[in-house]
Design a protein around this motif. Structure first.
Motif, PDB file in Angstrom:
ATOM      1  N   GLU A   4       0.814  -1.211   0.000  1.00 26.33           N
ATOM      2  CA  GLU A   4       0.000   0.000   0.000  1.00 26.33           C
ATOM      3  C   GLU A   4       0.850   1.265   0.000  1.00 26.33           C
ATOM      4  OE1 GLU A   4      -0.024  -2.380   2.322  1.00 26.33           O
ATOM      5  OE2 GLU A   4      -2.050  -3.113   2.644  1.00 26.33           O
ATOM      6  N   PHE A   5       2.025   1.194   0.611  1.00 24.19           N
ATOM      7  CA  PHE A   5       2.902   2.356   0.798  1.00 24.19           C
ATOM      8  C   PHE A   5       4.303   1.937   0.367  1.00 24.19           C
ATOM      9  CE2 PHE A   5       5.248   4.978   4.232  1.00 24.19           C
ATOM     10  CZ  PHE A   5       5.369   6.083   3.412  1.00 24.19           C
ATOM     11  N   SER A   6       4.588   2.113  -0.915  1.00 26.51           N
ATOM     12  CA  SER A   6       5.861   1.660  -1.465  1.00 26.51           C
ATOM     13  C   SER A   6       6.734   2.862  -1.825  1.00 26.51           C
ATOM     14  CB  SER A   6       5.608   0.802  -2.706  1.00 26.51           C
ATOM     15  OG  SER A   6       6.817   0.324  -3.225  1.00 26.51           O
ATOM     16  N   ARG A   7       7.940   2.862  -1.312  1.00 29.76           N
ATOM     17  CA  ARG A   7       8.949   3.865  -1.667  1.00 29.76           C
ATOM     18  C   ARG A   7      10.248   3.099  -1.902  1.00 29.76           C
ATOM     19  NH1 ARG A   7       4.804   5.987  -1.543  1.00 29.76           N
ATOM     20  NH2 ARG A   7       4.232   8.083  -0.887  1.00 29.76           N
ATOM     21  N   ARG A   8      10.477   2.786  -3.181  1.00 30.50           N
ATOM     22  CA  ARG A   8      11.607   1.942  -3.547  1.00 30.50           C
ATOM     23  C   ARG A   8      12.832   2.792  -3.878  1.00 30.50           C
ATOM     24  NH1 ARG A   8      10.673  -3.226  -4.618  1.00 30.50           N
ATOM     25  NH2 ARG A   8      12.108  -3.335  -6.382  1.00 30.50           N
ATOM     26  N   TYR A   9      13.980   2.330  -3.394  1.00 28.80           N
ATOM     27  CA  TYR A   9      15.260   2.969  -3.681  1.00 28.80           C
ATOM     28  C   TYR A   9      16.165   1.907  -4.302  1.00 28.80           C
ATOM     29  CZ  TYR A   9      13.532   6.775  -0.864  1.00 28.80           C
ATOM     30  OH  TYR A   9      12.776   7.814  -0.388  1.00 28.80           O
ATOM     31  N   PRO A  10      16.462   2.039  -5.610  1.00 28.42           N
ATOM     32  CA  PRO A  10      17.333   1.054  -6.268  1.00 28.42           C
ATOM     33  C   PRO A  10      18.706   1.009  -5.596  1.00 28.42           C
ATOM     34  CG  PRO A  10      16.233   2.452  -7.881  1.00 28.42           C
ATOM     35  CD  PRO A  10      15.976   3.051  -6.528  1.00 28.42           C
ATOM     36  N   LEU A  11      19.268  -0.191  -5.543  1.00 30.81           N
ATOM     37  CA  LEU A  11      20.565  -0.377  -4.884  1.00 30.81           C
ATOM     38  C   LEU A  11      21.652   0.487  -5.509  1.00 30.81           C
ATOM     39  CD1 LEU A  11      20.549  -4.245  -4.373  1.00 30.81           C
ATOM     40  CD2 LEU A  11      19.949  -2.465  -2.736  1.00 30.81           C
ATOM     41  N   ASP A  12      21.600   0.683  -6.833  1.00 26.03           N
ATOM     42  CA  ASP A  12      22.664   1.445  -7.487  1.00 26.03           C
ATOM     43  C   ASP A  12      22.595   2.943  -7.218  1.00 26.03           C
ATOM     44  OD1 ASP A  12      20.486   2.067  -9.067  1.00 26.03           O
ATOM     45  OD2 ASP A  12      21.337   1.273 -10.928  1.00 26.03           O
ATOM     46  N   THR A  13      21.551   3.395  -6.498  1.00 27.75           N
ATOM     47  CA  THR A  13      21.469   4.815  -6.127  1.00 27.75           C
ATOM     48  C   THR A  13      21.907   5.054  -4.689  1.00 27.75           C
ATOM     49  OG1 THR A  13      19.165   4.701  -5.368  1.00 27.75           O
ATOM     50  CG2 THR A  13      19.539   5.153  -7.723  1.00 27.75           C
ATOM     51  N   ILE A  14      22.250   3.965  -4.000  1.00 30.38           N
ATOM     52  CA  ILE A  14      22.658   4.079  -2.597  1.00 30.38           C
ATOM     53  C   ILE A  14      24.139   3.774  -2.517  1.00 30.38           C
ATOM     54  CG2 ILE A  14      22.301   3.242  -0.242  1.00 30.38           C
ATOM     55  CD1 ILE A  14      19.500   2.284  -1.221  1.00 30.38           C
ATOM     56  N   GLY A  15      24.928   4.763  -2.218  1.00 40.58           N
ATOM     57  CA  GLY A  15      26.374   4.574  -2.131  1.00 40.58           C
ATOM     58  C   GLY A  15      26.821   4.327  -0.704  1.00 40.58           C
ATOM     59  N   SER A  16      28.127   4.299  -0.534  1.00 39.15           N
ATOM     60  CA  SER A  16      28.675   4.075   0.808  1.00 39.15           C
ATOM     61  C   SER A  16      28.530   5.317   1.688  1.00 39.15           C
ATOM     62  CB  SER A  16      30.134   3.639   0.720  1.00 39.15           C
ATOM     63  OG  SER A  16      30.881   4.640   0.058  1.00 39.15           O
ATOM     64  N   ALA A  17      28.343   6.479   1.053  1.00 43.29           N
ATOM     65  CA  ALA A  17      28.095   7.701   1.826  1.00 43.29           C
ATOM     66  C   ALA A  17      26.639   7.708   2.265  1.00 43.29           C
ATOM     67  CB  ALA A  17      28.382   8.934   0.978  1.00 43.29           C
ATOM     68  N   PRO A  18      26.361   8.069   3.506  1.00 40.91           N
ATOM     69  CA  PRO A  18      24.981   8.086   3.995  1.00 40.91           C
ATOM     70  C   PRO A  18      24.090   8.986   3.138  1.00 40.91           C
ATOM     71  CG  PRO A  18      26.522   8.354   5.802  1.00 40.91           C
ATOM     72  CD  PRO A  18      27.322   8.455   4.543  1.00 40.91           C
ATOM     73  N   ARG A  19      22.881   8.517   2.875  1.00 41.98           N
ATOM     74  CA  ARG A  19      21.903   9.269   2.086  1.00 41.98           C
ATOM     75  C   ARG A  19      20.645   9.433   2.917  1.00 41.98           C
ATOM     76  NH1 ARG A  19      18.881   7.159  -3.391  1.00 41.98           N
ATOM     77  NH2 ARG A  19      17.468   8.933  -3.572  1.00 41.98           N
ATOM     78  N   GLU A  20      20.289  10.681   3.222  1.00 38.70           N
ATOM     79  CA  GLU A  20      19.082  10.927   4.008  1.00 38.70           C
ATOM     80  C   GLU A  20      17.876  11.016   3.083  1.00 38.70           C
ATOM     81  OE1 GLU A  20      17.208  13.941   7.337  1.00 38.70           O
ATOM     82  OE2 GLU A  20      19.360  13.923   7.003  1.00 38.70           O
ATOM     83  N   VAL A  21      16.807  10.310   3.462  1.00 44.33           N
ATOM     84  CA  VAL A  21      15.577  10.312   2.680  1.00 44.33           C
ATOM     85  C   VAL A  21      14.387  10.527   3.608  1.00 44.33           C
ATOM     86  CG1 VAL A  21      16.489   8.823   0.845  1.00 44.33           C
ATOM     87  CG2 VAL A  21      15.338   7.796   2.795  1.00 44.33           C
ATOM     88  N   CYS A  22      13.333  11.090   3.035  1.00 39.85           N
ATOM     89  CA  CYS A  22      12.073  11.282   3.765  1.00 39.85           C
ATOM     90  C   CYS A  22      10.965  10.654   2.939  1.00 39.85           C
ATOM     91  CB  CYS A  22      11.770  12.763   3.959  1.00 39.85           C
ATOM     92  SG  CYS A  22      12.974  13.627   4.975  1.00 39.85           S
ATOM     93  N   VAL A  23      10.082   9.939   3.608  1.00 39.40           N
ATOM     94  CA  VAL A  23       8.915   9.360   2.942  1.00 39.40           C
ATOM     95  C   VAL A  23       7.669   9.805   3.673  1.00 39.40           C
ATOM     96  CG1 VAL A  23      10.160   7.379   2.007  1.00 39.40           C
ATOM     97  CG2 VAL A  23       9.096   7.186   4.241  1.00 39.40           C
ATOM     98  N   GLU A  24       6.618  10.074   2.914  1.00 42.11           N
ATOM     99  CA  GLU A  24       5.350  10.539   3.477  1.00 42.11           C
ATOM    100  C   GLU A  24       4.229   9.825   2.739  1.00 42.11           C
ATOM    101  OE1 GLU A  24       3.747  12.956   6.391  1.00 42.11           O
ATOM    102  OE2 GLU A  24       5.832  13.116   5.790  1.00 42.11           O
ATOM    103  N   ALA A  25       3.305   9.231   3.475  1.00 42.94           N
ATOM    104  CA  ALA A  25       2.184   8.519   2.867  1.00 42.94           C
ATOM    105  C   ALA A  25       1.115   9.501   2.407  1.00 42.94           C
ATOM    106  CB  ALA A  25       1.592   7.521   3.854  1.00 42.94           C
ATOM    107  N   THR A  26       0.546   9.229   1.230  1.00 33.07           N
ATOM    108  CA  THR A  26      -0.563  10.035   0.715  1.00 33.07           C
ATOM    109  C   THR A  26      -1.846   9.639   1.436  1.00 33.07           C
ATOM    110  OG1 THR A  26      -1.157   8.451  -1.002  1.00 33.07           O
ATOM    111  CG2 THR A  26       0.533  10.110  -1.570  1.00 33.07           C
ATOM    112  N   ALA A  27      -2.893  10.401   1.218  1.00 30.80           N
ATOM    113  CA  ALA A  27      -4.190  10.091   1.841  1.00 30.80           C
ATOM    114  C   ALA A  27      -4.686   8.705   1.410  1.00 30.80           C
ATOM    115  CB  ALA A  27      -5.213  11.163   1.482  1.00 30.80           C
ATOM    116  N   ALA A  28      -4.529   8.367   0.149  1.00 28.60           N
ATOM    117  CA  ALA A  28      -4.979   7.055  -0.340  1.00 28.60           C
ATOM    118  C   ALA A  28      -4.147   5.933   0.289  1.00 28.60           C
ATOM    119  CB  ALA A  28      -4.888   6.995  -1.861  1.00 28.60           C
TER     120      ALA A  28
END
Length: 172
Positions: A4-28
């Motif tokens: 119902e609440f999918s936020r996919r991050y491909p492995l090749d976009t995540i490096g060894s340096a920390p990456r901060e992300v924010c996810v927010e669910a829509t009303a649906a």
């Protein structure tokens, strides 16, 4: 089945340096999750996390925040609650999870393993699962919480579900 609440991050976009992300669910998405978890409402759901590649996969460390409305287990009245939960997860290759399943003993660190799916980590689904675990399994409205306190106070120190068994043990 698509989460119902999918936020996919491909492995090749995540490096060894920390990456901060924010996810927010829509009303649906919140409405679908409320149905999934048997909630009267899910008024807010979001999370921030730091994704970092590690030797065993991807680590996600962050905080989940949400506003939920559950039904009182006694009266059925709405019970609003705020969820504010820290989490630390490790997304790993499915083959590693299969080999871990063969182990007979689990350590505390094994409880936070989630499968990498299709070359990506799904932080949204991980947040949804964390929310499900953080929910009060027996929500009570304010009136019922007050009645419970009153019952415990009136019963004194010998109150509790096993108080009646105390006399059966004898004086040992």
């Amino acid at each position: 089945m698509k989460p119902e609440f999918s936020r996919r991050y491909p492995l090749d976009t995540i490096g060894s340096a920390p990456r901060e992300v924010c996810v927010e669910a829509t009303a649906a998405e919140r409405a679908a999750l409320a149905t999934r978890f048997g909630l009267e409402a899910l008024e807010a759901l979001g999370a921030t996390a730091v994704l970092t590649a590690c030797a065993l996969g991807i680590e996600a460390v962050g905080r989940l925040r949400g506003d939920v409305v559950q039904s009182c287990v006694v009266t059925g009245e709405p019970v609003a609650a705020r969820i504010d939960e820290a989490f630390a997860l490790r997304f790993v290759d499915p083959a590693l999870l299969a080999s871990e399943a063969e182990e007979t003993e689990l350590s505390d660190g094994d409880c936070d393993l989630i499968e990498i799916d299709g070359g990506a980590v799904d932080l949204g689904e991980a947040v949804a699962q964390t929310l499900g675990l953080a929910l009060d399994p027996f929500p009570r409205c304010a009136v019922e919480r007050a009645r419970e306190k009153e019952r415990k106070w009136a019963a004194g120190a010998d109150a509790g579900p096993f108080a009646g068994l105390k006399g059966m043990l004898g004086n040992q």
